[in-house]
Design a protein around this motif. Sequence first.
Motif, PDB file in Angstrom:
ATOM      1  N   VAL A  14       0.836  -1.207   0.000  1.00 17.07           N
ATOM      2  CA  VAL A  14       0.000   0.000   0.000  1.00 17.07           C
ATOM      3  C   VAL A  14       0.868   1.253   0.000  1.00 17.07           C
ATOM      4  CG1 VAL A  14      -1.618   1.346   1.396  1.00 17.07           C
ATOM      5  CG2 VAL A  14      -2.010  -1.078   1.027  1.00 17.07           C
ATOM      6  N   VAL A  15       1.911   1.262   0.784  1.00 17.99           N
ATOM      7  CA  VAL A  15       2.800   2.425   0.851  1.00 17.99           C
ATOM      8  C   VAL A  15       3.492   2.647  -0.485  1.00 17.99           C
ATOM      9  CG1 VAL A  15       4.922   3.306   1.904  1.00 17.99           C
ATOM     10  CG2 VAL A  15       3.143   2.331   3.344  1.00 17.99           C
ATOM     11  N   VAL A  16       4.005   1.578  -1.088  1.00 18.25           N
ATOM     12  CA  VAL A  16       4.684   1.704  -2.384  1.00 18.25           C
ATOM     13  C   VAL A  16       3.691   2.125  -3.461  1.00 18.25           C
ATOM     14  CG1 VAL A  16       5.865   0.389  -4.192  1.00 18.25           C
ATOM     15  CG2 VAL A  16       6.543   0.125  -1.810  1.00 18.25           C
ATOM     16  N   GLY A  17       2.517   1.539  -3.466  1.00 14.68           N
ATOM     17  CA  GLY A  17       1.498   1.905  -4.457  1.00 14.68           C
ATOM     18  C   GLY A  17       1.071   3.355  -4.341  1.00 14.68           C
ATOM     19  N   THR A  18       0.867   3.821  -3.130  1.00 12.87           N
ATOM     20  CA  THR A  18       0.480   5.211  -2.904  1.00 12.87           C
ATOM     21  C   THR A  18       1.589   6.162  -3.327  1.00 12.87           C
ATOM     22  OG1 THR A  18      -0.912   4.537  -1.069  1.00 12.87           O
ATOM     23  CG2 THR A  18      -0.317   6.853  -1.181  1.00 12.87           C
ATOM     24  N   THR A  19       2.820   5.808  -3.019  1.00 10.80           N
ATOM     25  CA  THR A  19       3.954   6.648  -3.406  1.00 10.80           C
ATOM     26  C   THR A  19       4.073   6.746  -4.916  1.00 10.80           C
ATOM     27  OG1 THR A  19       5.117   6.025  -1.387  1.00 10.80           O
ATOM     28  CG2 THR A  19       6.437   6.954  -3.162  1.00 10.80           C
ATOM     29  N   LEU A  20       3.937   5.630  -5.604  1.00 11.71           N
ATOM     30  CA  LEU A  20       4.014   5.649  -7.073  1.00 11.71           C
ATOM     31  C   LEU A  20       2.870   6.459  -7.681  1.00 11.71           C
ATOM     32  CD1 LEU A  20       5.059   1.971  -7.845  1.00 11.71           C
ATOM     33  CD2 LEU A  20       6.444   4.049  -8.062  1.00 11.71           C
ATOM     34  N   TYR A  21       1.669   6.283  -7.137  1.00  9.74           N
ATOM     35  CA  TYR A  21       0.524   7.027  -7.651  1.00  9.74           C
ATOM     36  C   TYR A  21       0.724   8.535  -7.490  1.00  9.74           C
ATOM     37  CZ  TYR A  21      -4.120   9.071  -7.826  1.00  9.74           C
ATOM     38  OH  TYR A  21      -5.180   9.877  -8.113  1.00  9.74           O
ATOM     39  N   LEU A  22       1.151   8.957  -6.307  1.00 10.70           N
ATOM     40  CA  LEU A  22       1.350  10.385  -6.070  1.00 10.70           C
ATOM     41  C   LEU A  22       2.497  10.947  -6.898  1.00 10.70           C
ATOM     42  CD1 LEU A  22       0.777  10.551  -2.222  1.00 10.70           C
ATOM     43  CD2 LEU A  22      -0.762  11.308  -4.037  1.00 10.70           C
ATOM     44  N   ALA A  23       3.542  10.171  -7.104  1.00 16.08           N
ATOM     45  CA  ALA A  23       4.657  10.636  -7.926  1.00 16.08           C
ATOM     46  C   ALA A  23       4.225  10.811  -9.379  1.00 16.08           C
ATOM     47  CB  ALA A  23       5.816   9.655  -7.841  1.00 16.08           C
ATOM     48  N   ARG A  24       3.453   9.874  -9.895  1.00 16.04           N
ATOM     49  CA  ARG A  24       2.961   9.991 -11.278  1.00 16.04           C
ATOM     50  C   ARG A  24       2.009  11.176 -11.424  1.00 16.04           C
ATOM     51  NH1 ARG A  24       1.580   3.720 -12.598  1.00 16.04           N
ATOM     52  NH2 ARG A  24       3.731   3.003 -12.711  1.00 16.04           N
ATOM     53  N   ARG A  25       1.141  11.362 -10.444  1.00 21.46           N
ATOM     54  CA  ARG A  25       0.192  12.472 -10.505  1.00 21.46           C
ATOM     55  C   ARG A  25       0.919  13.806 -10.458  1.00 21.46           C
ATOM     56  NH1 ARG A  25      -4.153  13.727  -5.920  1.00 21.46           N
ATOM     57  NH2 ARG A  25      -2.230  14.422  -4.960  1.00 21.46           N
ATOM     58  N   ASP A  26       1.926  13.912  -9.593  1.00 21.05           N
ATOM     59  CA  ASP A  26       2.696  15.145  -9.496  1.00 21.05           C
ATOM     60  C   ASP A  26       3.443  15.416 -10.790  1.00 21.05           C
ATOM     61  OD1 ASP A  26       3.787  17.396  -8.049  1.00 21.05           O
ATOM     62  OD2 ASP A  26       5.674  16.276  -8.016  1.00 21.05           O
ATOM     63  N   ALA A  28       2.573  14.430 -13.788  1.00 20.25           N
ATOM     64  CA  ALA A  28       1.597  14.816 -14.803  1.00 20.25           C
ATOM     65  C   ALA A  28       1.160  16.263 -14.611  1.00 20.25           C
ATOM     66  CB  ALA A  28       0.391  13.887 -14.754  1.00 20.25           C
ATOM     67  N   HIS A  29       0.972  16.697 -13.371  1.00 22.69           N
ATOM     68  CA  HIS A  29       0.562  18.080 -13.117  1.00 22.69           C
ATOM     69  C   HIS A  29       1.666  19.058 -13.473  1.00 22.69           C
ATOM     70  CE1 HIS A  29      -2.885  17.102 -10.124  1.00 22.69           C
ATOM     71  NE2 HIS A  29      -3.140  16.742 -11.353  1.00 22.69           N
ATOM     72  N   ARG A  30       2.904  18.690 -13.202  1.00 25.76           N
ATOM     73  CA  ARG A  30       4.016  19.575 -13.551  1.00 25.76           C
ATOM     74  C   ARG A  30       4.165  19.713 -15.053  1.00 25.76           C
ATOM     75  NH1 ARG A  30       8.907  17.244 -11.424  1.00 25.76           N
ATOM     76  NH2 ARG A  30       7.699  15.717 -10.310  1.00 25.76           N
ATOM     77  N   ARG A  31       3.886  18.652 -15.788  1.00 29.79           N
ATOM     78  CA  ARG A  31       4.014  18.706 -17.244  1.00 29.79           C
ATOM     79  C   ARG A  31       3.037  19.718 -17.836  1.00 29.79           C
ATOM     80  NH1 ARG A  31       2.676  13.394 -20.332  1.00 29.79           N
ATOM     81  NH2 ARG A  31       0.735  13.884 -19.320  1.00 29.79           N
ATOM     82  N   TRP A  32       1.815  19.755 -17.311  1.00 30.93           N
ATOM     83  CA  TRP A  32       0.806  20.659 -17.873  1.00 30.93           C
ATOM     84  C   TRP A  32       0.892  22.063 -17.284  1.00 30.93           C
ATOM     85  CZ3 TRP A  32      -1.194  19.265 -22.181  1.00 30.93           C
ATOM     86  CH2 TRP A  32      -1.361  17.929 -22.465  1.00 30.93           C
ATOM     87  N   ALA A  33       1.510  22.226 -16.146  1.00 28.58           N
ATOM     88  CA  ALA A  33       1.539  23.533 -15.491  1.00 28.58           C
ATOM     89  C   ALA A  33       2.721  24.382 -15.937  1.00 28.58           C
ATOM     90  CB  ALA A  33       1.581  23.344 -13.983  1.00 28.58           C
ATOM     91  N   ASP A  34       3.540  23.896 -16.880  1.00 31.59           N
ATOM     92  CA  ASP A  34       4.697  24.665 -17.303  1.00 31.59           C
ATOM     93  C   ASP A  34       4.311  25.909 -18.081  1.00 31.59           C
ATOM     94  OD1 ASP A  34       6.439  23.012 -16.063  1.00 31.59           O
ATOM     95  OD2 ASP A  34       6.931  21.844 -17.854  1.00 31.59           O
ATOM     96  N   GLY A  35       3.252  25.838 -18.864  1.00 27.95           N
ATOM     97  CA  GLY A  35       2.849  26.977 -19.669  1.00 27.95           C
ATOM     98  C   GLY A  35       2.085  28.003 -18.860  1.00 27.95           C
ATOM     99  N   THR A  36       2.091  29.219 -19.351  1.00 27.37           N
ATOM    100  CA  THR A  36       1.365  30.277 -18.644  1.00 27.37           C
ATOM    101  C   THR A  36      -0.132  30.164 -18.855  1.00 27.37           C
ATOM    102  OG1 THR A  36       1.641  31.741 -20.543  1.00 27.37           O
ATOM    103  CG2 THR A  36       3.296  31.863 -18.798  1.00 27.37           C
ATOM    104  N   GLU A  37      -0.548  29.454 -19.888  1.00 29.57           N
ATOM    105  CA  GLU A  37      -1.978  29.314 -20.145  1.00 29.57           C
ATOM    106  C   GLU A  37      -2.671  28.590 -18.994  1.00 29.57           C
ATOM    107  OE1 GLU A  37      -4.964  27.169 -23.324  1.00 29.57           O
ATOM    108  OE2 GLU A  37      -2.901  27.570 -23.890  1.00 29.57           O
ATOM    109  N   GLY A  38      -2.055  27.530 -18.480  1.00 28.82           N
ATOM    110  CA  GLY A  38      -2.631  26.805 -17.357  1.00 28.82           C
ATOM    111  C   GLY A  38      -2.716  27.663 -16.112  1.00 28.82           C
TER     112      GLY A  38
END
Length: 77
Positions: A14-26, A28-38
Motif C-alpha cells: 500500500v505504501v509503495v502503491g500510494t507513493t508511485l501514484y502520487l509521484a505519477r500524478r505530481d 503529470a501536473h508539472r508537465r501541464w503547469a509549465d505553460g502560462t496558459e494553465g
Amino acid sequence: MSFVLAFLAALAAVVVGTTLYLARRDRAHRRWADGTEGLLIEQRRTSQAARIRSTHSTWATHHGNGLFPDDLQTHYV
C-alpha cells in the motif's frame, strides 16, 4: 506468524502503491503547469470561485450544484 508477515507485506504494498501514484500524478501536473496558459486558467477559476462565494450565501454555495442561474453563462468561459 504468517498473518503478521502477510499484514506487513500488504502494508508495504500500500505504501509503495500510494507513493508511485502520487509521484505519477505530481509529474503529470508539472508537465501541464509549465505553460502560462494553465496558470491563467487557474487564476481565472480561482477568482470566479471567490466571486461566487462572496455573491451567494454559504448554504447555497456548499449545498447547491455550484451553478447559479446568473453564473451559468460564465461558468466555463
